[in-house]
Design an enzyme around this catalytic site. Structure first.
Site, mmCIF file in Angstrom:
data_model
loop_
_atom_site.group_PDB
_atom_site.id
_atom_site.type_symbol
_atom_site.label_atom_id
_atom_site.label_comp_id
_atom_site.label_asym_id
_atom_site.label_seq_id
_atom_site.Cartn_x
_atom_site.Cartn_y
_atom_site.Cartn_z
ATOM 1 N N HIS A 36 -13.771 9.727 -42.110
ATOM 2 C CA HIS A 36 -12.659 10.219 -42.935
ATOM 3 C C HIS A 36 -11.648 9.108 -43.250
ATOM 4 C CE1 HIS A 36 -14.149 14.264 -42.689
ATOM 5 N NE2 HIS A 36 -14.296 14.108 -41.372
ATOM 6 N N LYS B 254 -6.276 -0.434 -22.815
ATOM 7 C CA LYS B 254 -6.472 -1.466 -21.785
ATOM 8 C C LYS B 254 -6.707 -2.821 -22.450
ATOM 9 C CE LYS B 254 -5.138 -0.013 -19.076
ATOM 10 N NZ LYS B 254 -4.529 1.217 -18.917
ATOM 11 N N GLU C 299 -3.498 -4.204 -24.113
ATOM 12 C CA GLU C 299 -2.464 -4.619 -23.162
ATOM 13 C C GLU C 299 -2.719 -6.002 -22.591
ATOM 14 O OE1 GLU C 299 -2.780 -0.994 -20.593
ATOM 15 O OE2 GLU C 299 -0.610 -1.210 -20.576
ATOM 16 N N ASN D 167 -3.494 6.448 9.742
ATOM 17 C CA ASN D 167 -3.766 6.432 8.295
ATOM 18 C C ASN D 167 -4.850 7.451 8.028
ATOM 19 O OD1 ASN D 167 -2.199 4.272 7.767
ATOM 20 N ND2 ASN D 167 -3.882 2.855 7.359
ATOM 21 N N GLY D 168 -4.765 8.149 6.914
ATOM 22 C CA GLY D 168 -5.830 9.092 6.568
ATOM 23 C C GLY D 168 -5.304 10.509 6.623
ATOM 24 N N ARG E 103 0.815 -1.225 0.000
ATOM 25 C CA ARG E 103 0.000 0.000 0.000
ATOM 26 C C ARG E 103 0.845 1.270 0.000
ATOM 27 N NH1 ARG E 103 -5.347 -0.453 2.130
ATOM 28 N NH2 ARG E 103 -5.879 -2.590 1.774
ATOM 29 N N LYS F 289 6.106 -2.409 -15.517
ATOM 30 C CA LYS F 289 5.353 -1.399 -14.776
ATOM 31 C C LYS F 289 5.998 -0.024 -14.870
ATOM 32 C CE LYS F 289 1.907 -0.091 -12.344
ATOM 33 N NZ LYS F 289 0.652 0.047 -13.088
ATOM 34 N N GLU G 277 -7.992 5.160 -24.125
ATOM 35 C CA GLU G 277 -7.606 4.408 -22.932
ATOM 36 C C GLU G 277 -8.310 3.036 -22.911
ATOM 37 O OE1 GLU G 277 -5.341 4.548 -20.922
ATOM 38 O OE2 GLU G 277 -5.976 3.415 -19.156
HETATM 39 C C1 F6R Z 1 -0.728 1.435 -19.405
HETATM 40 C C2 F6R Z 1 0.383 1.945 -18.629
HETATM 41 C C3 F6R Z 1 1.450 2.695 -19.352
HETATM 42 C C4 F6R Z 1 1.962 3.863 -18.506
HETATM 43 C C5 F6R Z 1 3.170 4.540 -19.175
HETATM 44 C C6 F6R Z 1 3.645 5.737 -18.393
HETATM 45 O O1 F6R Z 1 -1.629 0.704 -18.631
HETATM 46 O O2 F6R Z 1 0.459 1.751 -17.445
HETATM 47 O O3 F6R Z 1 1.012 3.147 -20.599
HETATM 48 O O4 F6R Z 1 0.916 4.773 -18.322
HETATM 49 O O5 F6R Z 1 4.217 3.619 -19.293
HETATM 50 O O6 F6R Z 1 4.005 5.386 -17.112
HETATM 51 P P1 F6R Z 1 4.060 6.460 -15.942
HETATM 52 O O7 F6R Z 1 2.677 6.924 -15.713
HETATM 53 O O8 F6R Z 1 4.633 5.718 -14.765
HETATM 54 O O9 F6R Z 1 4.953 7.566 -16.417
#
Ligand code: F6R
Length: 603
Positions: free
Chosen positions: A502, A483, A486, A99-100, A27, A598, A479
């Site tokens: 077009h 998604k 991916e 927390n919070g 978290r 990531k 987006e």
């Molecule tokens: C898609 C995704 C990527 C990120 C991109 C930028 O689901 O996660 O397209 O958005 O690699 O990453 P950040 O936001 O960490 O700069």
């Protein structure tokens, strides 16, 4: 966003607290700490960075025998991730974890300073421990001092406090942030902000209700609500740990989709006072210098930038340019010193966005990072930053980070619009009401997912997808397509609905899937005619709208709303769940799709 644990008993307290925190580390982990009260002696330890830094610091310590302990892993909201700002926070003889966000901390802090209290940290949390000790000094016993302290707190809190004045006791309170108490078979007592830290350790659990507080000691747990004492009712804990981390969801991505309501509430917390937006670190001086905004990002964060671009121009009436960071870097852009450069990034480490930010800084532009990770490279480099407060996102496909980026940018738009006077009075109040309403829009029940799950079986084959929408629903279409690409590995494109004629409409036939975003509060009739054009060419139409579209092959009904951004967020969640369900049917690894990472720290 943070994690807290507590323990009353004889076990090795260092191990109980560290292993509880380990389960909560996902978290947030910019710093961690713990305090232990054994035999009327209190000791505490804090470390910046991952939990292992705290464990290393404590490697020669042992706390066996009866005592109480509290621990915390932090994801900074107020104050930088330093050792001083790490929890537990201390008074003269008491320690607190929390927390919070305590929304009225500034007012409480002023009062306490007038009473001669010295503050060590920049956090909101520290007021709790000083208020408690001031109440003791003014003659209250420990239990009344705790009650008087809780009565003064506004905002969200799950908090634990230990004090030399009441050895063997943990004082607790909860409102709008999760907190559970658990017991093992020996009757030892555990506290945690999520049952992930309790499963496998304790046998039964009690999830505290909002606005409850109390005191626990071995053999006695007293819980009070506003209406008086509550009889504790414990239930059995499930035995499986991996189930717990995902909180019952099959995938982290699925859990993160459903967390969006609460992380958006976190992102808003403390940032709206009446009808004013108050953003830490965004001064009038910064806003006064702006006559243009440049938004720069990659991937999903770039889609958040595109959404914000519409809001900046429409609501704040500021000229706005939106750039993909990898393009911006080498485009030799002509930059104007009165532009504000906004870098948007979940991780704060994406190489292309970071380099773009360096280019903007070198050209003397003021800069702002919209980021989920405090102390990341972008946050350190930018002149100002706004944290998106999404907590750690484990699913590689971004969901809650995107949602909180848009909320944070929308807040910034409102702050800028009211500063520039382009939005005032009733119009401003309408926007504030709309943004505050978003967490409840995203409190979506199981029926919607069940409906999408059933529909998803129609979309496993065919020769590709077009997601289409207009205005902010165009970047949402991008987006939705991203998604799906991916995690399902199916070909999908996002397109402006009005642009299909077009060129791309040439692809329309019975095997082309078109996902059409048809909000009622923005350009409904226009999108409807674009959808009719596609239906006339036999394309398969999945319409998402509050109003049934008679030519659709499949239809997902969203709720009737009065603001297009409420429709935006609900449709965002529909698209995320749609990608998830298609991916699951295809047997893919939802959380770790092939070829992706990531954090992209290479060009
Ligand atoms: C898609 C995704 C990527 C990120 C991109 C930028 O689901 O996660 O397209 O958005 O690699 O990453 P950040 O936001 O960490 O700069």
């Amino acid at each position: 966003m943070c994690g807290i644990v507590g323990f009353i008993g004889n076990k090795e307290k260092k191990d109980v607290v560290l292993s509880g925190l380990k389960e909560l580390e996902y978290r947030g982990y910019d710093s961690a700490g713990m305090a232990v009260l054994n035999d009327e002696e209190i000791r505490y330890f804090k470390a910046v960075g991952k939990l292992e830094n705290l464990a290393n610091k404590m490697q020669d310590e042992s706390f066996l025998g009866f005592g109480v302990a509290i621990g915390h892993t932090r994801w900074a909201t107020h104050g930088k991730p330093t050792e001083i700002n790490a929890h537990p926070h201390l008074g003269e003889h008491s320690f607190v974890v929390h927390n919070g966000i305590i929304e009225n901390y500034a007012e409480l802090k002023d009062e306490l300073i007038k009473e001669g209290v010295h503050f060590a940290s920049q956090t909101d949390t520290e007021v709790i421990v000083h208020l408690f000790e001031l109440n003791l000094k003014q003659g209250l016993d420990a239990k009344s001092a705790w009650e008087a302290t809780i009565a003064r707190l506004r905002g969200a809190y799950a908090t634990l406090l230990i004090s030399k004045t009441a050895p063997g006791v943990i004082f607790f309170a909860k409102d709008a942030a999760p907190l559970a108490i658990a017991k093992d078979s020996a009757g030892e007592i555990f506290f945690a902000s999520s049952d992930a830290a309790l499963i496998g350790v304790a046998k039964e659990v009690l999830y505290l209700e909002d606005k409850s507080h109390g005191f626990a000691s071995l053999g006695e747990i007293k819980i009070y609500s506003a209406n008086g004492e509550i009889k504790p009712a414990f239930t059995a804990l499930p035995p499986d740990k991996s189930y717990a981390q995902k909180e019952g969801y099959r995938y982290f991505m699925e859990k993160e989709i459903y967390e969006q309501s609460s992380v958006i509430a976190d992102a808003l917390m403390g940032r709206i006072k009446g009808s004013e937006v108050v953003l830490e670190g965004v001064s009038d001086e910064l806003l006064g210098e702006i006559d243009e905004i440049i938004l720069c990002a990659c991937g999903t964060s770039y889609h958040a930038a595109l959404v914000a671009g519409y809001l900046f121009e429409r609501v704040a009436r500021v000229r706005c340019k939106i750039a993909i960071a990898s393009e911006f870097r080498y485009s030799e852009p002509v930059l104007n010193e009165r532009s504000l450069f906004i870098a948007i990034s979940q991780s704060g480490e994406t190489a292309d966005t970071l380099e773009a930010l360096k280019i903007a800084k070198a050209a003397n532009l003021k800069s702002l990072a919209i980021c989920n990770v405090d102390n990341s490279s972008m946050v350190r480099l930018a002149d100002a930053s706004l944290l998106t407060r999404a907590g750690i996102e484990k699913g590689v496909a971004s969901t809650k980070a995107f949602a909180t980026q848009i909320i944070t940018l929308w807040l910034f738009v409102l702050r800028l619009a009211s500063f520039k006077g382009t939005l005032r009075g009733e119009a401003l109040e309408r926007e504030i009401t709309a943004i505050k309403h978003i967490p409840s829009v995203l409190n979506i029940g199981n029926e919607l997912q069940e409906k999408i799950r059933r529909i998803s079986k129609h979309y496993l084959h065919g020769h590709g997808f077009f997601f289409i929408g207009r205005d902010v629903f165009y970047p949402l279409a991008l987006e939705g397509a991203l998604k799906l690409k991916e995690i399902s590995y199916l070909h999908a494109e996002g397109y402006p609905a009005g642009e299909m004629k077009h060129g791309p409409i040439a692809l329309a036939d019975e095997r082309l899937f078109c996902v059409v975003l048809m909000p009622k509060n923005l350009l409904y009739e226009k999108v409807k005619s674009n959808a009719q054009e596609l239906a006339a060419r036999d394309a398969n139409i999945l319409a998402i709208s509050p109003d049934e579209f008679e030519l659709s092959d499949d239809f997902i009904r969203t709720s009737a709303q009065t603001h297009y951004m409420a429709e935006f967020f609900e449709m965002m969640m529909v698209l995320q769940i749609f990608a998830l369900e298609v991916s699951i049917r295809l047997g893919n690894d939802v959380d770790m799709p092939r070829n992706l990472a990531k954090s992209v720290t290479v060009e």
